[in-house]
Design an enzyme around this catalytic site. Structure first.
Site, PDB file in Angstrom:
ATOM      1  N   TYR A   1      -6.172   3.224  -1.253  1.00 24.78           N
ATOM      2  CA  TYR A   1      -6.961   2.277  -0.455  1.00 24.78           C
ATOM      3  C   TYR A   1      -8.115   1.720  -1.283  1.00 24.78           C
ATOM      4  O   TYR A   1      -8.334   0.507  -1.354  1.00 24.78           O
ATOM      5  CB  TYR A   1      -7.490   2.972   0.803  1.00 24.78           C
ATOM      6  CG  TYR A   1      -8.517   2.161   1.553  1.00 24.78           C
ATOM      7  CD1 TYR A   1      -8.153   1.010   2.254  1.00 24.78           C
ATOM      8  CD2 TYR A   1      -9.862   2.535   1.554  1.00 24.78           C
ATOM      9  CE1 TYR A   1      -9.098   0.263   2.934  1.00 24.78           C
ATOM     10  CE2 TYR A   1     -10.811   1.798   2.231  1.00 24.78           C
ATOM     11  CZ  TYR A   1     -10.425   0.655   2.920  1.00 24.78           C
ATOM     12  OH  TYR A   1     -11.372  -0.092   3.585  1.00 24.78           O
TER      13      TYR A   1
ATOM     14  N   SER B   1     -15.094  -2.171   0.055  1.00 33.56           N
ATOM     15  CA  SER B   1     -15.362  -0.862   0.653  1.00 33.56           C
ATOM     16  C   SER B   1     -16.208  -0.008  -0.273  1.00 33.56           C
ATOM     17  O   SER B   1     -16.114  -0.111  -1.503  1.00 33.56           O
ATOM     18  CB  SER B   1     -14.035  -0.145   0.931  1.00 33.56           C
ATOM     19  OG  SER B   1     -14.249   1.212   1.279  1.00 33.56           O
TER      20      SER B   1
END
Length: 334
Positions: free
Chosen positions: A151, A126
């Site tokens: 995350y 990501s």
């Protein structure tokens, strides 16, 4: 060729599965269809993939026994691991969900790839890994040691875990740092979906950092093209590589990491303006401060991916937003 696609009910995974099938491959898709967001949207995505070259299995890849049984049953050539617990803000409220899926689950996939000599593991990282970085565009040669959400920390961990398996066992792995993917069939927890829904429902939209934010919005078809192409670019060992002279995105092991984004950040207010234009409705706006876990700007430097695959984004934000809004209104009968 037989592919395993994890997260096959997801936004990116469902479309990757479709394109692989269109190219003549056989795809086994897995997903646990959890209720992080509307499961009916997930089922609707799966309905679009129905094909004799597609098999869907409802399973949780954080369950090692299930993963081992899956790999024992199917002789996969390649794995595209897109499944994960997503969401920056959700990770602040529910951290344990990320340990199970993004850490234990990722390790289960790595172990299965090791035990079954998979040709190539492509997995989702990501753009969130860039965290406190302020230098733009974000390059895979940059340090990513300061994530601002759990995350992001799990995604950075995925890259480190993959490298250790590439080094120890010779498994070719490629990580893709996705930049703000949007488009038809997108996720309800993402800004394009939230804004469109609220504007149509006459509700006020919250605009973080008073609108002074930038995102490298990347249309789903451009993302999928890059994912499918990179699956054919299998990393190889490079015994000449040295930590001192190499970049963190490469290695002496068969390992690579790429940014995958449009490469041209859009101001948040401009993006909202495109949604308003496509809907023909002016949004009611609530401007507020930066929220925990947010970053000011994302901007992908993608020359390495282009060099490796010939991938270059084709869809601009105006066209992309229009296509998303048309899909949303049709799917939800608005």
């Amino acid at each position: 060729m037989k592919y395993l696609v994890t997260g096959a009910s997801g936004f990116i995974g469902s479309r990757v599965s479709e394109v692989l099938i269109e190219k003549g491959h056989y795809v086994v898709g897995i997903d646990n269809n959890n209720d992080y967001y509307d499961v009916n949207l997930k089922f609707a995505r799966l309905d679009r993939i129905k094909h004799d070259k597609f098999e869907f299995i409802n399973m949780d890849f954080s369950d090692k026994q299930s993963v081992d049984s899956l790999f024992d049953t199917h002789e996969f050539d390649r794995v595209i691991h897109l499944g994960a617990q997503a969401g920056v803000r959700y990770s602040i409220e529910n951290p344990m969900a990320y340990a199970d899926s993004n850490l234990v689950g990722h390790l289960n996939i790595l172990e299965a790839c090791r035990n079954h000599k998979i040709q190539h593991l492509v997995y989702a990282s990501s753009s969130s890994v860039y965290g406190l970085n302020e230098k733009t565009p974000f390059s895979t040669s940059d340090s990513v040691d300061h994530p601002v959400s759990l995350y992001a920390a799990t995604k950075k961990s995925n890259e480190l875990m993959a490298h250790s398996y590439s080094h120890l066992y010779g498994i070719p792995t490629t990580g893709l740092r996705f930049f703000t993917v949007y488009g038809p069939w997108g996720r309800p927890d993402m800004a394009p979906f939230i804004f469109t829904k609220k504007i149509l429902d006459g509700e006020t939209i919250d605009i973080n950092n008073n609108g002074d934010m930038w995102r490298d919005f990347t249309y789903i078809d451009d993302i999928v093209e890059g994912v499918v192409r990179i699956a054919d670019v299998i990393p190889v060992r490079n015994n000449e590589w040295k930590v001192e002279s190499g970049t963190p995105a490469t290695s002496s092991a068969p390992y690579a990491v790429y940014n995958i984004g449009h490469g041209s950040p859009i101001n948040l207010m401009e993006f909202i303006s495109e949604i308003e234009s496509a809907l023909g409705i002016e949004a009611k706006k609530n401007f507020r401060e930066m929220q925990a876990g947010d970053v000011y700007k994302t901007y992908a430097e993608t020359s390495d991916l282009f060099k490796a695959t010939g991938y270059t984004p084709k869809v601009g934000v105006k066209e992309g937003v229009q296509k998303f809004v048309e899909w949303y209104k049709e799917f939800y009968n608005k």
